[in-house]
Write a protein that holds these residues in place. Structure first.
Motif, PDB file in Angstrom:
ATOM      1  N   UNK A  60       0.893  -1.088  -0.244  1.00  0.00           N
ATOM      2  CA  UNK A  60       0.185   0.551  -0.152  1.00  0.00           C
ATOM      3  C   UNK A  60       0.930   1.241   0.015  1.00  0.00           C
ATOM      4  N   UNK A  61       2.078   1.553   1.053  1.00  0.00           N
ATOM      5  CA  UNK A  61       2.613   2.438   0.685  1.00  0.00           C
ATOM      6  C   UNK A  61       3.661   2.337  -0.349  1.00  0.00           C
ATOM      7  N   UNK A  62       4.042   1.480  -0.508  1.00  0.00           N
ATOM      8  CA  UNK A  62       5.344   0.934  -1.736  1.00  0.00           C
ATOM      9  C   UNK A  62       5.269   0.965  -3.020  1.00  0.00           C
ATOM     10  N   UNK A  63       3.485   0.763  -3.183  1.00  0.00           N
ATOM     11  CA  UNK A  63       2.743   1.128  -4.726  1.00  0.00           C
ATOM     12  C   UNK A  63       3.076   2.868  -4.836  1.00  0.00           C
ATOM     13  N   UNK A  64       2.471   3.626  -4.078  1.00  0.00           N
ATOM     14  CA  UNK A  64       3.076   5.049  -3.884  1.00  0.00           C
ATOM     15  C   UNK A  64       3.913   5.817  -4.241  1.00  0.00           C
ATOM     16  N   UNK A  65       4.892   4.644  -3.213  1.00  0.00           N
ATOM     17  CA  UNK A  65       6.629   5.231  -3.842  1.00  0.00           C
ATOM     18  C   UNK A  65       7.024   5.122  -4.800  1.00  0.00           C
ATOM     19  N   UNK A  66       6.990   3.260  -5.711  1.00  0.00           N
ATOM     20  CA  UNK A  66       8.297   3.358  -6.494  1.00  0.00           C
ATOM     21  C   UNK A  66       6.716   3.940  -7.721  1.00  0.00           C
ATOM     22  N   UNK A  68       6.538   7.540  -7.724  1.00  0.00           N
ATOM     23  CA  UNK A  68       6.596   8.525  -7.335  1.00  0.00           C
ATOM     24  C   UNK A  68       8.424   8.357  -7.953  1.00  0.00           C
ATOM     25  N   UNK A  69       8.414   7.448  -7.757  1.00  0.00           N
ATOM     26  CA  UNK A  69      10.668   7.266  -7.695  1.00  0.00           C
ATOM     27  C   UNK A  69      10.359   7.544  -9.432  1.00  0.00           C
ATOM     28  N   UNK A  70       9.541   6.803  -9.989  1.00  0.00           N
ATOM     29  CA  UNK A  70       9.949   6.169 -11.745  1.00  0.00           C
ATOM     30  C   UNK A  70       9.298   7.475 -12.211  1.00  0.00           C
ATOM     31  N   UNK A  71       8.608   8.407 -11.453  1.00  0.00           N
ATOM     32  CA  UNK A  71       7.942   9.755 -12.286  1.00  0.00           C
ATOM     33  C   UNK A  71       8.921  10.658 -12.348  1.00  0.00           C
ATOM     34  N   UNK A 114      -4.928   3.144  -7.756  1.00  0.00           N
ATOM     35  CA  UNK A 114      -4.812   4.503  -6.878  1.00  0.00           C
ATOM     36  C   UNK A 114      -3.901   4.801  -6.894  1.00  0.00           C
ATOM     37  N   UNK A 115      -3.128   3.949  -5.718  1.00  0.00           N
ATOM     38  CA  UNK A 115      -2.239   4.635  -4.955  1.00  0.00           C
ATOM     39  C   UNK A 115      -0.661   5.185  -6.142  1.00  0.00           C
ATOM     40  N   UNK A 116      -1.004   4.233  -7.159  1.00  0.00           N
ATOM     41  CA  UNK A 116       0.200   4.787  -8.482  1.00  0.00           C
ATOM     42  C   UNK A 116      -0.391   5.908  -8.704  1.00  0.00           C
ATOM     43  N   UNK A 118      -1.782   8.150  -7.851  1.00  0.00           N
ATOM     44  CA  UNK A 118      -1.389   9.603  -6.535  1.00  0.00           C
ATOM     45  C   UNK A 118       0.347  10.091  -6.682  1.00  0.00           C
ATOM     46  N   UNK A 119       1.041   8.334  -6.461  1.00  0.00           N
ATOM     47  CA  UNK A 119       2.597   8.565  -6.376  1.00  0.00           C
ATOM     48  C   UNK A 119       2.997   9.164  -8.048  1.00  0.00           C
ATOM     49  N   UNK A 120       2.653   9.143  -9.066  1.00  0.00           N
ATOM     50  CA  UNK A 120       2.742   9.746 -10.386  1.00  0.00           C
ATOM     51  C   UNK A 120       2.624  11.538 -10.573  1.00  0.00           C
ATOM     52  N   UNK A 121       1.587  11.793  -9.850  1.00  0.00           N
ATOM     53  CA  UNK A 121       1.173  12.659  -9.595  1.00  0.00           C
ATOM     54  C   UNK A 121       1.378  14.014  -8.546  1.00  0.00           C
ATOM     55  N   UNK A 122       2.019  13.079  -7.558  1.00  0.00           N
ATOM     56  CA  UNK A 122       2.487  13.148  -6.440  1.00  0.00           C
ATOM     57  C   UNK A 122       3.981  14.263  -7.329  1.00  0.00           C
ATOM     58  N   UNK A 123       4.387  13.440  -8.054  1.00  0.00           N
ATOM     59  CA  UNK A 123       5.721  13.632  -7.922  1.00  0.00           C
ATOM     60  C   UNK A 123       5.575  14.694  -9.579  1.00  0.00           C
ATOM     61  N   UNK A 124       4.918  14.893  -9.965  1.00  0.00           N
ATOM     62  CA  UNK A 124       4.398  16.336 -10.750  1.00  0.00           C
ATOM     63  C   UNK A 124       4.544  17.520 -10.137  1.00  0.00           C
ATOM     64  N   UNK A 125       4.028  17.613  -8.466  1.00  0.00           N
ATOM     65  CA  UNK A 125       3.386  18.501  -7.421  1.00  0.00           C
ATOM     66  C   UNK A 125       4.635  18.808  -6.876  1.00  0.00           C
ATOM     67  N   UNK A 126       5.270  17.881  -6.493  1.00  0.00           N
ATOM     68  CA  UNK A 126       6.309  18.350  -5.375  1.00  0.00           C
ATOM     69  C   UNK A 126       7.861  18.928  -5.646  1.00  0.00           C
TER      70      UNK A 126
END
Length: 469
Positions: A60-66, A68-71, A114-116, A118-126
């Motif tokens: 659940x946290x790992x999918x977000x992180x991965x 986010x990392x790739x994006x 959905x976590x994926x 969120x992770x992709x969009x968070x990379x763009x945001x942050x």
């Protein structure tokens, strides 16, 4: 629409406009950690409701992180090429969509998807937010970054508490919904009050082939680590490491690679700051996730109670980061960052010798306070050192690399956590008969976190004074 040079002059002559941008970016930077840390305390409720085992729970946290990392690096390159404000806004819209999907998820597969998002969009945001702050604040960058880092830690502070409260009263779905109103406010404010645009006239085009190589390499390596000791893990690891090697070679052979590794490695302040960042975040991220499970399973706390304990670290970080930012404008950032690493070492060393099923909660709080002091003293000076060692036209990618180092550390910490959970608990749900196994996972994780923190102190101590690349 103002062009890049007009935008720079506008903000140099308008302190009120700089303050407005700082507020917008700080609030946006609050959203990702509050959503991420809030979901930590909801993991037991999600596991129970969706009937998932320990390994799926760790994803659940790992999918977000991965994701986010790739994006992260593509987002930095796109921001330099098409405009940082534009990518910032697109990221905010996608983050809202991902949050909605997460709250409506009926299966673990839908939730992980959905976590994926969120992770992709968070990379763009942050990534774009930090680059915008660095572009706007030519003077007083350290202080501005201090407020930015403080807003991140404020999100980490509020996340466990708010996440625990909404989980108990409204269900785990609300963990993903409660940041939505603030996200919409940020999008409106950015469109109306963030004037101009920031893009580089010399930006390289996005390296799609390099991005693909990196994605396959990182994904294969992470999955391989997470499924050890299963024999399939070695196939995933071989695939991942092979594509990482291909990616590195690709970066040295094409004219416009995703990462100019020769420039990164040739800039010693930059490269060693990134290495220190990786180690610091590896020492902390997976451990906080495990402490959340430990407090609820082994110590019988409610999500709210666990959130109250875990928020101690983030409170200390929130209070200390602005001060550390101001100090980094006056003193050598290397010294402040190294002191932060040593504070983390002290807290982890204490936890190594004391953590157990009956450890006094006040002792865990002291350790978390030491973590908070360490992070607060490290993050802003380290960021100031990184962004102060590169030319302005590379700020988008440099900000992306800085955030990538953070995510690599978080992914390393999460991979270690997932590996320990897989070896000691396996596919079983975390039930009372597995509480002793979970305790062993926590002990091992604390010891490995101490090793990472010591490595961070070494890289930070060895880093020379920043010089322009």
């Amino acid at each position: 629409m103002l062009d890049s040079q007009q935008t720079e002059r506008y903000y140099q002559d308008n302190p009120t406009a700089r303050t407005v941008v700082l507020i917008i970016v700080c609030i946006s930077s609050f959203l990702t950690p509050v959503s991420l840390s809030g979901s930590f305390v909801a993991v037991p409720a999600i596991s129970e409701d969706l009937h998932v085992n320990a390994v799926y729970a760790s994803w659940i946290p790992a999918s977000f992180l991965l994701s986010n990392l790739l994006m992260m690096l593509p987002a930095g390159r796109l921001a330099d090429q098409y405009g940082r404000k534009r990518i910032f806004l697109i990221g905010g819209v996608l983050f809202s969509i991902g949050s909605l999907i997460a709250g409506f998820s009926q299966t673990i597969e839908m939730l992980l998807f959905s976590r994926v998002v969120q992770g992709i969009s968070s990379a763009m945001f942050f990534t774009t937010g930090m680059a915008i702050i660095t572009s706007v604040f030519q003077q007083g960058r350290g202080a501005a970054l201090g407020w930015l880092v403080s807003s991140i830690y404020l999100g980490l502070t509020c996340g466990p508490l708010l996440g625990g409260w909404v989980t108990e009263h409204f269900g785990w779905q609300s963990v993903f919904w409660f940041p939505l109103p603030l996200t919409l406010i940020i999008l409106v404010l950015a469109m109306l009050m963030m004037k101009g645009e920031w893009r580089s006239a010399q930006a390289d085009r996005l390296d799609f082939i390099g991005t693909l190589y990196m994605a396959i390499g990182m994904t294969g390596t992470f999955i391989g680590l997470s499924v050890l000791p299963d024999w399939k893990a070695w196939l995933w690891l071989a695939l991942g490491l092979a594509f990482i090697a291909i990616f590195i070679r690709h970066c040295y052979t094409v004219p416009s690679p995703l990462v100019r590794l020769n420039l990164v490695l040739g800039n010693k302040p930059f490269s060693r700051a990134l290495a220190a960042s990786i180690m610091v975040y590896a020492s902390n991220y997976g451990l906080i996730f495990l402490l959340s499970l430990y407090l609820q399973y082994n110590r019988g706390m409610t999500p709210i109670q666990a959130g109250q304990v875990l928020m101690v670290q983030a409170v200390v970080m929130t209070l200390l980061a602005p001060l550390a930012g101001r100090l980094s404008d006056r003193y050598r950032p290397r010294l402040l960052a190294t002191l932060g690493c040593l504070a983390m070492v002290a807290g982890l060393a204490l936890l190594v010798f004391t953590v157990g099923p009956t450890t006094p909660i006040w002792l865990i709080v002291i350790c978390l306070m030491a973590f908070g002091v360490g992070f607060g003293m490290f993050s802003t000076p380290n960021s100031n050192s990184v962004l102060g060692s590169v030319p302005p036209e590379r700020l988008g990618m440099s900000s992306a690399l800085l955030n990538l180092s953070r995510l690599l550390g978080q992914m390393l910490g999460t991979a270690v956590t997932t590996l320990l959970m897989s070896i000691m608990i396996g596919q079983a749900k975390i039930t009372p008969e597995h509480y002793a196994d979970l305790m062993e996972v926590v002990r091992w994780a604390v010891g490995l976190s101490l090793v990472f923190a010591l490595a961070a102190a070494y890289f930070s101590k060895e880093r020379p004074v920043a010089a322009t690349a």
